[in-house]
Design a protein around this motif. Structure first.
Motif, PDB file in Angstrom:
ATOM      1  N   GLN A  75      27.596 -25.189  13.573  1.00 32.60           N
ATOM      2  CA  GLN A  75      26.541 -24.061  13.421  1.00 32.60           C
ATOM      3  C   GLN A  75      25.222 -25.300  14.341  1.00 32.60           C
ATOM      4  O   GLN A  75      24.127 -23.877  14.376  1.00 32.60           O
ATOM      5  CB  GLN A  75      26.098 -23.339  12.055  1.00 32.60           C
ATOM      6  CG  GLN A  75      24.820 -22.268  12.131  1.00 32.60           C
ATOM      7  CD  GLN A  75      24.833 -20.914  12.899  1.00 32.60           C
ATOM      8  OE1 GLN A  75      25.854 -21.315  14.172  1.00 32.60           O
ATOM      9  NE2 GLN A  75      24.029 -20.798  13.121  1.00 32.60           N
ATOM     10  N   ILE A  76      24.613 -26.222  13.417  1.00 33.77           N
ATOM     11  CA  ILE A  76      23.577 -26.541  13.973  1.00 33.77           C
ATOM     12  C   ILE A  76      23.525 -26.568  15.427  1.00 33.77           C
ATOM     13  O   ILE A  76      22.604 -26.467  15.701  1.00 33.77           O
ATOM     14  CB  ILE A  76      22.945 -27.997  13.165  1.00 33.77           C
ATOM     15  CG1 ILE A  76      22.599 -27.315  11.745  1.00 33.77           C
ATOM     16  CG2 ILE A  76      22.018 -28.490  13.155  1.00 33.77           C
ATOM     17  CD1 ILE A  76      22.725 -28.555  11.006  1.00 33.77           C
ATOM     18  N   GLY A  99      28.541 -33.653  10.415  1.00 41.44           N
ATOM     19  CA  GLY A  99      29.984 -33.605  10.450  1.00 41.44           C
ATOM     20  C   GLY A  99      30.577 -35.185   9.906  1.00 41.44           C
ATOM     21  O   GLY A  99      31.191 -34.880   9.311  1.00 41.44           O
ATOM     22  N   GLY A 100      29.699 -36.035   9.764  1.00 42.28           N
ATOM     23  CA  GLY A 100      30.078 -37.537   9.404  1.00 42.28           C
ATOM     24  C   GLY A 100      30.606 -37.541   7.763  1.00 42.28           C
ATOM     25  O   GLY A 100      31.296 -37.817   7.438  1.00 42.28           O
ATOM     26  N   LEU A 101      29.979 -36.627   7.071  1.00 45.81           N
ATOM     27  CA  LEU A 101      29.811 -35.967   6.361  1.00 45.81           C
ATOM     28  C   LEU A 101      31.258 -35.656   5.657  1.00 45.81           C
ATOM     29  O   LEU A 101      32.042 -36.052   5.180  1.00 45.81           O
ATOM     30  CB  LEU A 101      29.223 -35.554   5.120  1.00 45.81           C
ATOM     31  CG  LEU A 101      27.363 -36.716   5.062  1.00 45.81           C
ATOM     32  CD1 LEU A 101      26.065 -35.859   4.438  1.00 45.81           C
ATOM     33  CD2 LEU A 101      27.961 -37.379   4.457  1.00 45.81           C
ATOM     34  N   GLY A 102      31.140 -34.425   6.343  1.00 40.57           N
ATOM     35  CA  GLY A 102      32.832 -34.198   6.463  1.00 40.57           C
ATOM     36  C   GLY A 102      34.231 -34.763   6.111  1.00 40.57           C
ATOM     37  O   GLY A 102      35.352 -34.716   6.684  1.00 40.57           O
ATOM     38  N   VAL A 103      33.731 -35.684   7.709  1.00 37.24           N
ATOM     39  CA  VAL A 103      35.117 -36.673   8.458  1.00 37.24           C
ATOM     40  C   VAL A 103      35.098 -37.277   6.846  1.00 37.24           C
ATOM     41  O   VAL A 103      36.333 -38.067   6.675  1.00 37.24           O
ATOM     42  CB  VAL A 103      34.411 -37.315   9.625  1.00 37.24           C
ATOM     43  CG1 VAL A 103      36.244 -38.485   9.666  1.00 37.24           C
ATOM     44  CG2 VAL A 103      34.704 -35.995  10.807  1.00 37.24           C
ATOM     45  N   TRP A 113      35.947 -30.138  16.546  1.00 37.70           N
ATOM     46  CA  TRP A 113      35.331 -29.983  15.920  1.00 37.70           C
ATOM     47  C   TRP A 113      35.049 -28.040  14.631  1.00 37.70           C
ATOM     48  O   TRP A 113      35.896 -28.715  13.126  1.00 37.70           O
ATOM     49  CB  TRP A 113      33.534 -28.993  15.372  1.00 37.70           C
ATOM     50  CG  TRP A 113      33.147 -30.845  15.566  1.00 37.70           C
ATOM     51  CD1 TRP A 113      32.678 -31.213  16.969  1.00 37.70           C
ATOM     52  CD2 TRP A 113      32.910 -31.961  14.636  1.00 37.70           C
ATOM     53  NE1 TRP A 113      32.157 -32.410  16.559  1.00 37.70           N
ATOM     54  CE2 TRP A 113      32.048 -33.207  15.337  1.00 37.70           C
ATOM     55  CE3 TRP A 113      33.145 -31.873  13.107  1.00 37.70           C
ATOM     56  CZ2 TRP A 113      32.282 -34.047  13.831  1.00 37.70           C
ATOM     57  CZ3 TRP A 113      32.634 -32.709  12.325  1.00 37.70           C
ATOM     58  CH2 TRP A 113      32.266 -34.528  13.370  1.00 37.70           C
ATOM     59  N   TRP A 114      35.586 -27.042  15.860  1.00 35.24           N
ATOM     60  CA  TRP A 114      35.846 -26.185  14.621  1.00 35.24           C
ATOM     61  C   TRP A 114      37.347 -25.782  14.168  1.00 35.24           C
ATOM     62  O   TRP A 114      37.677 -25.845  13.259  1.00 35.24           O
ATOM     63  CB  TRP A 114      36.261 -24.967  15.810  1.00 35.24           C
ATOM     64  CG  TRP A 114      36.393 -23.471  15.156  1.00 35.24           C
ATOM     65  CD1 TRP A 114      35.873 -22.849  14.391  1.00 35.24           C
ATOM     66  CD2 TRP A 114      37.742 -22.661  15.615  1.00 35.24           C
ATOM     67  NE1 TRP A 114      37.057 -21.191  14.295  1.00 35.24           N
ATOM     68  CE2 TRP A 114      37.513 -21.891  14.906  1.00 35.24           C
ATOM     69  CE3 TRP A 114      39.242 -23.732  16.548  1.00 35.24           C
ATOM     70  CZ2 TRP A 114      38.975 -21.001  14.441  1.00 35.24           C
ATOM     71  CZ3 TRP A 114      40.171 -22.561  16.421  1.00 35.24           C
ATOM     72  CH2 TRP A 114      39.976 -21.583  15.426  1.00 35.24           C
ATOM     73  N   LEU A 115      38.569 -26.733  15.221  1.00 40.08           N
ATOM     74  CA  LEU A 115      39.902 -26.270  14.704  1.00 40.08           C
ATOM     75  C   LEU A 115      40.236 -28.216  13.692  1.00 40.08           C
ATOM     76  O   LEU A 115      40.824 -27.635  12.769  1.00 40.08           O
ATOM     77  CB  LEU A 115      41.014 -27.354  15.521  1.00 40.08           C
ATOM     78  CG  LEU A 115      41.928 -27.663  15.620  1.00 40.08           C
ATOM     79  CD1 LEU A 115      42.853 -26.601  15.271  1.00 40.08           C
ATOM     80  CD2 LEU A 115      43.266 -28.128  16.776  1.00 40.08           C
ATOM     81  N   CYS A 116      38.753 -28.843  13.176  1.00 41.57           N
ATOM     82  CA  CYS A 116      39.140 -30.085  12.892  1.00 41.57           C
ATOM     83  C   CYS A 116      38.937 -28.760  11.203  1.00 41.57           C
ATOM     84  O   CYS A 116      39.262 -28.970   9.947  1.00 41.57           O
ATOM     85  CB  CYS A 116      38.451 -31.402  12.770  1.00 41.57           C
ATOM     86  SG  CYS A 116      38.536 -32.343  11.668  1.00 41.57           S
ATOM     87  N   ALA A 117      37.783 -28.326  11.070  1.00 39.28           N
ATOM     88  CA  ALA A 117      37.458 -27.175  10.222  1.00 39.28           C
ATOM     89  C   ALA A 117      38.393 -26.505   9.461  1.00 39.28           C
ATOM     90  O   ALA A 117      38.636 -26.356   7.996  1.00 39.28           O
ATOM     91  CB  ALA A 117      35.879 -26.958  10.486  1.00 39.28           C
ATOM     92  N   LEU A 171      33.434 -27.118   4.852  1.00 41.57           N
ATOM     93  CA  LEU A 171      32.184 -26.733   5.130  1.00 41.57           C
ATOM     94  C   LEU A 171      31.020 -27.323   5.697  1.00 41.57           C
ATOM     95  O   LEU A 171      30.021 -26.964   6.081  1.00 41.57           O
ATOM     96  CB  LEU A 171      31.278 -26.411   3.315  1.00 41.57           C
ATOM     97  CG  LEU A 171      30.424 -25.692   2.911  1.00 41.57           C
ATOM     98  CD1 LEU A 171      29.875 -24.147   3.889  1.00 41.57           C
ATOM     99  CD2 LEU A 171      29.765 -25.918   1.027  1.00 41.57           C
ATOM    100  N   ALA A 172      31.163 -28.379   5.693  1.00 47.32           N
ATOM    101  CA  ALA A 172      30.390 -29.948   6.211  1.00 47.32           C
ATOM    102  C   ALA A 172      30.678 -29.872   7.636  1.00 47.32           C
ATOM    103  O   ALA A 172      29.393 -29.335   8.517  1.00 47.32           O
ATOM    104  CB  ALA A 172      30.658 -31.003   5.702  1.00 47.32           C
ATOM    105  N   MET A 173      31.198 -29.474   8.348  1.00 42.90           N
ATOM    106  CA  MET A 173      31.861 -29.318   9.393  1.00 42.90           C
ATOM    107  C   MET A 173      31.465 -28.447  10.008  1.00 42.90           C
ATOM    108  O   MET A 173      31.078 -27.981  11.296  1.00 42.90           O
ATOM    109  CB  MET A 173      33.271 -29.452   9.881  1.00 42.90           C
ATOM    110  CG  MET A 173      33.722 -30.834   9.495  1.00 42.90           C
ATOM    111  SD  MET A 173      35.895 -31.813   9.966  1.00 42.90           S
ATOM    112  CE  MET A 173      36.026 -33.058   8.502  1.00 42.90           C
TER     113      MET A 173
END
Length: 455
Positions: free
Chosen positions: A32-33, A46-50, A429-433, A25-27
């Motif tokens: 989107q931003i 994104g850092g929070l997502g990682v 980023w899309w692939l990582c999400a 969700l974070a990524m």
């Protein structure tokens, strides 16, 4: 949200699956931003997502208890719903004709209604089966609308994915022909000088599976993106069939499809759907050695970074089948790559290896390297991402891990690679999400289903 199968006593309300869902969700929101371009708010998110992806991988290694899937289901369902709401008002593309996307938005509304069926506790079995398939159909029609609204996106990947299959159909080696350079005066921002001659791009910079996967779309429908659309749907269907006893995997797949920038990835013709579908095939067939080997071979031949994703899956293969799967994978990867390498060895090496080393950094990418460049410390992070990914693999891997752990490790190590000297754009980023979604879909079911890939 409800369990699609038989309920069991589970020990915890939240766990690694929920954390992986939060990572995705974070990524997705960071993407989107920023659409994968440098933005400090998006980089923080994104850092929070990682960090969440790493936490989930470490948590699972320490032996998480079987978890109740409701928390992960709620996050994934809310993420898919938020993405569909975004499609009602925001532009899903960069270059699409907005007048041609009215039907797209009506379909997003229909998909929202269908998604709400996952909130219904009591549904007929036929409706439970139908809702997922109907949502996949909605996505396909929405994807076709995006392709038609943006027939010629201004990006080199689309040009390459159109021209390379066309060259092969004419009997030419895609690594031996030249391609249009669409960037003109901006060429130096995207290409190293070694691959430009006479304002033509002299290399194809991806492994052969990229243009082989695009070939049916170009040959049959005139656009490589139709093949990418099919592969997105295939990846999600394989994930859902790998874990059919819970709604979590279905919701994870729907999050992948309906997160805000999936249609942007499709419009731009990026080849990450090839990677994701190959990864999903291994997850689906993990206990079927020959099919798992085919998936691994395709994954290894899909893109240069694929070993970060393939290695965790190898450790998750049943020990008795591992050698057979690896033999099949090696044979298939060689069969994909060797014919083109032998056809034009120099062109193949220039495109697949040297171009990756020569490519200049992208200061506009969504990465810590871009931030470091802005404060004068870019050299510090030149190889930090890839090295951190290798260190994480060594620290997290162990023989006999479950598929959930393998997916979680793949998501975490690839997330680290995003913070590197090279490009860290929307497709990565899309692939990582998407990988974090797969980890959530697999993780929540570890306490419910004991086998993988049983339809």
């Amino acid at each position: 949200m409800e369990s699609c199968g038989e309920s069991q006593q589970l020990k915890s309300g939240g766990g690694p699956a929920a954390v992986n869902a939060l990572a995705a969700l974070a990524m997705a929101q960071a993407l989107q931003i920023s659409s994968g371009m440098y933005d400090e708010r998006a980089l923080a998110l994104g850092g929070l997502g990682v960090a969440a992806a790493l936490l989930a991988a470490v948590w699972r290694k320490r032996g998480a208890a079987p978890e109740n899937p409701l928390a992960a289901q709620a996050i994934l369902g809310a993420g898919a719903a938020a993405g569909l709401c975004t499609h009602l008002f925001a532009n899903p593309t960069f270059y699409g004709d907005q007048t041609m996307l009215l039907g797209f938005r009506w379909l997003a509304m229909v998909a929202l209604v269908l998604l709400s069926a996952y909130l219904c506790v009591h549904l007929r079995a036929s409706l439970i089966r139908a809702r997922f398939l109907l949502l996949l159909a909605c996505f396909v029609v929405m994807g076709i609308a995006v392709i038609r609204a943006s027939p010629q996106p201004w990006i080199d990947v689309w040009v390459l994915q159109q021209k390379a299959p066309d060259a092969l159909l004419r009997g030419a080696n895609p690594y031996s022909v030249t391609y249009p350079n669409i960037y003109g005066s901006m060429t130096q921002q995207f290409y190293p000088p070694q691959v430009i001659a006479g304002n033509r791009l002299t290399t194809y910079m991806y492994p052969p599976l990229a243009f082989l996967a695009a070939l049916p779309g170009v040959a049959l429908l005139g656009d490589a993106r139709y093949a990418m659309l099919a592969l997105m749907v295939l990846a999600v269907w394989l994930l859902a069939r790998a874990f059919p006893t819970s709604c979590t995997a279905e919701l994870a797949g729907l999050f992948v499809l309906f997160q805000p920038r999936t249609f942007f990835v499709l419009e731009q013709a990026w080849i990450e759907p090839v990677v994701l579908a190959s990864f999903a095939l291994v997850v689906f067939a993990l206990r079927r050695p020959l099919v798992a080997g085919v998936g691994l071979g395709l994954l290894l031949g899909s893109k240069q970074f694929s070993p970060y994703l393939a290695v965790p899956l190898v450790f998750a293969l049943p020990a008795r089948d591992r050698l057979r799967s690896l033999a099949v994978a090696a044979a298939l990867a060689a069969a994909i790559m060797l014919p083109f390498a032998l056809w034009d060895w120099r062109g193949f090496i220039r495109g697949v290896v040297q171009t990756q080393l020569w490519t200049p950094p992208r200061p506009d990418s969504l990465s810590l390297a871009s931030l470091a460049a802005r404060v004068g410390g870019a050299g510090i992070l030149k190889w930090a991402g890839p090295v951190a990914g290798v260190v994480a693999l060594v620290a997290l891997l162990r023989p006999g891990i479950r598929v959930a752990q393998a997916c979680s490790i793949a998501a975490a190590t690839f997330a680290l690679v995003l913070f590197s000297y090279k490009q860290s754009n929307a497709n990565y980023w899309w692939l990582c999400a998407a990988l974090s979604c797969m980890a959530a879909g697999a993780e929540a079911d570890t306490g419910i289903t004991a086998t993988v890939g049983e339809a």
